[in-house]
Design a protein around this motif. Structure first.
Motif, PDB file in Angstrom:
ATOM      1  N   GLN A  49       0.968  -1.242   0.219  1.00 12.83           N
ATOM      2  CA  GLN A  49      -0.045   0.095   0.067  1.00 12.83           C
ATOM      3  C   GLN A  49       1.049   1.245  -0.020  1.00 12.83           C
ATOM      4  N   LEU A 184      -9.162   2.193  -2.603  1.00  8.82           N
ATOM      5  CA  LEU A 184      -7.924   2.084  -3.274  1.00  8.82           C
ATOM      6  C   LEU A 184      -8.166   1.354  -4.434  1.00  8.82           C
ATOM      7  N   LEU A 194      -4.693   5.329  -2.641  1.00  6.09           N
ATOM      8  CA  LEU A 194      -5.861   5.814  -2.653  1.00  6.09           C
ATOM      9  C   LEU A 194      -6.279   6.317  -3.887  1.00  6.09           C
TER      10      LEU A 194
END
Length: 407
Positions: A49, A184, A194
């Motif tokens: 991420q 996301l 995001l």
């Protein structure tokens, strides 16, 4: 009270007695089969991420339980404002509809097959608390020794003079809660970032307060005032979001939700939504959301949706006729653009054995398939006093229902 012929009663009795042995065995075998064949899911797809200067390992679940649901990125990260919605919203029904309804509206901009879901990570509890507060007057700031930069409440100030009743009538609290959802998107094979956020603003239809003597009072807020104040607040929320690190350029969806009164047996509903392009700090256009809940049976349902009201009453009548020890059946229907989309039915009655539960569930399943059009999702919850007994789910356009008997 409806009378049942002796012949019909005898048939029902014989049917139930035969069911006790045959259906109990079938039910037990089904439970054993389900438990033996339960799938073992893999952990999922590992990704990184990307959060600006920070990177963190995460997992995308391999399986999704339905196409209409988002996959939730793991490990699950609770929102910094977790619990605020439960504390601020009037009823449990509103809590559930506020969250699931926001997801439903978000799919217009963030399709569930392209985006992953994560609880809001940008609005923490302290920020939400300050935004939900009333704006302070100059006199109140001085008395409470507050810094001007902390005076960021989105609700209107309450006057400095007059009784508590007069001040609350003139200046009710409009904004009850704020909910953030993050969406996301994968940027290559092993990274996600995001892709956008959705913000729900829950607005009061009734403002509750107390007099100086402690007597409860309420002020009903007109629909046009709710809409006006909701759009005013949304414009300010958007400006504040754009000033936050990481939110300057992402698409943002903002939706306005009208809370039901505390005494309501149905939840409130969303009535407006705006999709803001990346980088924009203004809301150029609002889309009306035509959603509403109705209770079945009720005078309102009969007046506004008579055909659906008749279908429900026919279903209810068949249940009452076949099982004379029936006690209660209530429905709650979600209408989108004046079309019934989902019907939730709760049935409560006394049972005297598991075979009776199985037999009753089979009978009700048949009624669901026969009485309601296939474009409606129907959920039936069957319970006895104090505990659930069975569940029937017939998804829209599904050929077969899902049925579960609780053990």
């Amino acid at each position: 009270m409806k009378r049942i012929s002796p012949l019909r009663s005898l048939v029902a009795c014989r049917w139930t007695n035969r069911a006790r042995k045959r259906l109990a065995a079938v039910g037990l075998a089904s439970i054993c089969l389900l438990s033996a064949c339960a799938p073992k899911f893999d952990k999922g797809e590992e990704v990184v991420q990307d959060k600006g200067s920070k990177q963190q390992e995460a997992v995308i679940p391999k399986y999704n339980i339905a196409d209409s649901y988002y996959r939730v990125i793991l490990p699950f990260k609770p929102s910094g404002a977790r619990g605020e919605v439960v504390n601020d919203v009037n009823t449990r029904l509103d809590v559930d509809e506020f969250e699931t309804g926001l997801m439903r509206l978000a799919t217009e901009q963030f399709p569930a097959d392209e985006y992953l879901f994560q609880e809001g990570q940008y609005l923490d509890s302290e920020t939400v608390g300050k935004w939900l507060a009333r704006k302070k007057t100059a006199r109140q700031l001085k008395e409470e020794k507050m810094k001007p930069e902390d005076n960021i409440g989105l609700n209107p100030p309450i006057g400095d003079t007059g009784t508590n009743e007069q001040k609350n009538k003139q200046s009710p609290i409009y904004l009850a809660s704020i909910l953030e959802h993050d969406y996301l998107v994968k940027i290559d094979n092993d990274k996600v970032k995001l892709g956008g956020i959705a913000i729900g603003l829950a607005l009061n239809s009734v403002h509750y307060y107390s007099t100086e003597q402690g007597y409860p009072r309420e002020v009903k807020i007109k629909d046009d005032v709710i809409e006006r104040e909701g759009k005013r607040i949304a414009a300010e929320v958007l400006k504040r979001l754009r000033s936050m690190k990481g939110l300057g350029n992402v698409p943002i969806t903002i939706a306005l939700y009208k809370q039901a009164p505390r005494s309501s047996v149905v939840p409130g509903h969303f009535f407006a939504v705006a999709h803001v392009d990346e980088g924009s700090s203004t809301i150029d256009d609002w889309e009306a959301v035509n959603e509403e809940y109705y209770v079945f049976p009720s005078d309102e349902a009969e007046e506004n949706h008579r055909d659906d009201w008749l279908k429900f009453n026919n279903f209810k009548s068949d249940v009452e006729d076949f099982f004379p020890n029936y006690t209660g059946i209530v429905g709650r229907g979600l209408y989108v653009n004046d079309q019934l989309q989902k019907l939730t039915i709760n049935i409560t009655m006394p049972f005297y054995g598991k075979a009776e539960v199985i037999g009753f569930t089979q009978y009700v399943t048949g009624l669901v398939m026969e009485k309601f059009p296939d474009y409606i999702t129907v959920n039936v919850y069957i319970a006895s006093a104090g505990q659930p007994e069975s569940l029937i789910v017939r998804q829209a356009k599904a050929d077969e229902p899902f049925v579960h008997i609780y053990q």
